[in-house]
Write a protein that holds these residues in place. Structure first.
Motif, PDB file in Angstrom:
ATOM      1  N   VAL A 155       0.862  -1.242  -0.016  1.00 62.12           N
ATOM      2  CA  VAL A 155      -0.003  -0.084  -0.155  1.00 62.12           C
ATOM      3  C   VAL A 155       0.633   1.378   0.047  1.00 62.12           C
ATOM      4  O   VAL A 155       0.504   2.189  -0.562  1.00 62.12           O
ATOM      5  N   ARG A 156       1.935   1.179   0.664  1.00 59.67           N
ATOM      6  CA  ARG A 156       2.893   2.490   1.163  1.00 59.67           C
ATOM      7  C   ARG A 156       3.398   2.644  -0.491  1.00 59.67           C
ATOM      8  O   ARG A 156       3.599   3.601  -1.037  1.00 59.67           O
ATOM      9  N   THR A 198       3.005  -5.160  -8.790  1.00 54.19           N
ATOM     10  CA  THR A 198       3.520  -5.938  -7.463  1.00 54.19           C
ATOM     11  C   THR A 198       3.023  -7.399  -7.451  1.00 54.19           C
ATOM     12  O   THR A 198       3.677  -8.219  -6.601  1.00 54.19           O
ATOM     13  N   TYR A 199       2.230  -7.990  -8.336  1.00 54.67           N
ATOM     14  CA  TYR A 199       1.681  -9.384  -8.223  1.00 54.67           C
ATOM     15  C   TYR A 199       1.356  -9.490  -6.971  1.00 54.67           C
ATOM     16  O   TYR A 199       1.561 -10.676  -6.215  1.00 54.67           O
ATOM     17  N   ASN A 200       0.489  -8.599  -6.249  1.00 51.32           N
ATOM     18  CA  ASN A 200      -0.004  -8.748  -5.094  1.00 51.32           C
ATOM     19  C   ASN A 200      -1.672  -8.056  -5.138  1.00 51.32           C
ATOM     20  O   ASN A 200      -1.818  -7.126  -5.799  1.00 51.32           O
ATOM     21  N   ALA A 201      -2.620  -8.766  -4.385  1.00 51.51           N
ATOM     22  CA  ALA A 201      -3.966  -8.210  -4.477  1.00 51.51           C
ATOM     23  C   ALA A 201      -4.283  -7.019  -3.481  1.00 51.51           C
ATOM     24  O   ALA A 201      -5.325  -6.565  -3.609  1.00 51.51           O
ATOM     25  N   THR A 202      -3.323  -6.777  -2.800  1.00 51.90           N
ATOM     26  CA  THR A 202      -3.603  -5.528  -1.796  1.00 51.90           C
ATOM     27  C   THR A 202      -3.845  -4.455  -2.390  1.00 51.90           C
ATOM     28  O   THR A 202      -4.866  -3.691  -1.770  1.00 51.90           O
ATOM     29  N   PRO A 203      -3.590  -3.770  -3.445  1.00 50.95           N
ATOM     30  CA  PRO A 203      -3.841  -2.486  -4.120  1.00 50.95           C
ATOM     31  C   PRO A 203      -5.524  -2.535  -4.312  1.00 50.95           C
ATOM     32  O   PRO A 203      -6.062  -1.681  -4.432  1.00 50.95           O
ATOM     33  N   ILE A 204      -5.785  -3.942  -4.852  1.00 49.13           N
ATOM     34  CA  ILE A 204      -7.507  -3.690  -4.955  1.00 49.13           C
ATOM     35  C   ILE A 204      -8.252  -3.753  -3.667  1.00 49.13           C
ATOM     36  O   ILE A 204      -9.141  -3.328  -3.672  1.00 49.13           O
ATOM     37  N   VAL A 205      -7.751  -4.523  -2.776  1.00 52.62           N
ATOM     38  CA  VAL A 205      -8.513  -4.442  -1.524  1.00 52.62           C
ATOM     39  C   VAL A 205      -8.388  -3.074  -0.866  1.00 52.62           C
ATOM     40  O   VAL A 205      -9.363  -2.174  -0.278  1.00 52.62           O
ATOM     41  N   ALA A 206      -7.174  -2.029  -1.193  1.00 50.90           N
ATOM     42  CA  ALA A 206      -7.042  -0.710  -0.884  1.00 50.90           C
ATOM     43  C   ALA A 206      -8.274   0.015  -1.557  1.00 50.90           C
ATOM     44  O   ALA A 206      -8.856   0.936  -0.930  1.00 50.90           O
ATOM     45  N   ALA A 252     -10.971  -1.176  -2.674  1.00 53.33           N
ATOM     46  CA  ALA A 252     -12.385  -1.336  -2.000  1.00 53.33           C
ATOM     47  C   ALA A 252     -12.631  -0.539  -1.126  1.00 53.33           C
ATOM     48  O   ALA A 252     -13.759  -0.190  -0.681  1.00 53.33           O
ATOM     49  N   ILE A 253     -11.561  -0.317   0.036  1.00 54.25           N
ATOM     50  CA  ILE A 253     -11.631   0.442   0.937  1.00 54.25           C
ATOM     51  C   ILE A 253     -12.000   1.841   0.909  1.00 54.25           C
ATOM     52  O   ILE A 253     -12.780   2.435   1.425  1.00 54.25           O
ATOM     53  N   ALA A 254     -11.213   2.149  -0.061  1.00 53.97           N
ATOM     54  CA  ALA A 254     -11.536   3.682  -0.542  1.00 53.97           C
ATOM     55  C   ALA A 254     -12.827   3.875  -1.040  1.00 53.97           C
ATOM     56  O   ALA A 254     -13.424   4.652  -0.742  1.00 53.97           O
ATOM     57  N   TYR A 255     -13.511   2.861  -1.876  1.00 55.35           N
ATOM     58  CA  TYR A 255     -14.803   3.072  -2.392  1.00 55.35           C
ATOM     59  C   TYR A 255     -15.678   3.077  -1.076  1.00 55.35           C
ATOM     60  O   TYR A 255     -16.713   3.814  -1.023  1.00 55.35           O
TER      61      TYR A 255
END
Length: 223
Positions: free
Chosen positions: A14-15, A188-196, A198-201
């Motif tokens: 996320v950072r 990043t090959y990581n799903a964290t940005p999608i989760v971030a 979703a949280i922003a929405y």
């Protein structure tokens, strides 16, 4: 559990992705600020045409509304962006989004407002005309304010859906929040940005969700 946190809730990811996620969030705000007023303007026009216009105009407005409620907004957006250039008309990404949302969301806003106008008692209109108000003045000062108040929960709910629908702007390469989250995920090959994202929405739309609940409860209490 550690693997889950690493894959979906990685603070370091996320950072790293924060700059482009923030840029996408700002684009989503800008898209919402453009598309919601455009949809509302289109809805007002359609609602008025379908209720106070001549019979032929009312039928045309009804057909127009049905057409653009039936066409998937994603298909409409792709057609405007990629199809119109073949006809010699290139409206660009922002133009395609503006026109597409005006047509699609305007049809939905129009149906909500048409129902609101229909809920205003006929006696209100007749009383306003008896005071000397013209038909346009009656619509502006008497009918529309009551119509909006009667369907306010539905209008806010529709606005909520419009804001979420801005995510389809990614198909025309506008870097809104979901587009940027996907870019970060691919990098990043990581799903964290999608989760971030979703949280922003959720943080963006939760106040509207609470507002809808309050309006619905108030409407139920007033019956």
């Amino acid at each position: 559990m550690d693997d889950f946190l690493t894959a979906f809730l990685n603070v370091e990811i996320v950072r790293q992705a924060w700059p482009i996620l923030w840029q996408g969030f700002l684009y989503t705000l800008a898209l919402s600020a453009i598309t919601v007023p455009l949809g509302m303007a289109g809805g007002i026009i359609l609602a008025l045409l379908s209720t106070v216009g001549p019979k032929s105009i009312r039928w045309a407005a009804a057909g127009w509304t049905d057409l653009f409620r039936a066409i998937p907004p994603l298909v409409l957006l792709v057609f405007l962006y990629a199809g119109l250039p073949f006809a010699g008309l290139d409206v660009g990404a922002w133009g395609a989004v503006a026109i597409g949302f005006f047509l699609n969301t305007g049809a939905y806003y129009g149906e909500v407002l048409r129902a609101g106008i229909g809920s205003v008692p006929r006696g209100q209109v007749e009383a306003a005309r008896c005071t000397g108000l013209s038909q346009p003045q009656t619509l502006l000062y008497v009918v529309l304010p009551q119509a909006v108040r009667n369907v306010l929960p539905d209008l806010v709910s529709n606005t909520l859906e419009v804001v979420k629908l801005t995510s389809i702007a990614s198909v025309v390469a506008l870097p809104e929040l979901l587009f940027q989250a996907r870019q970060a995920q691919n990098a990043t090959y990581n799903a964290t940005p999608i989760v971030a994202a979703a949280i922003a929405y959720f943080l963006l739309l939760w106040p509207l969700v609470r507002l809808i609940s309050r309006l619905e409860n108030k409407a139920m209490a007033g019956r």
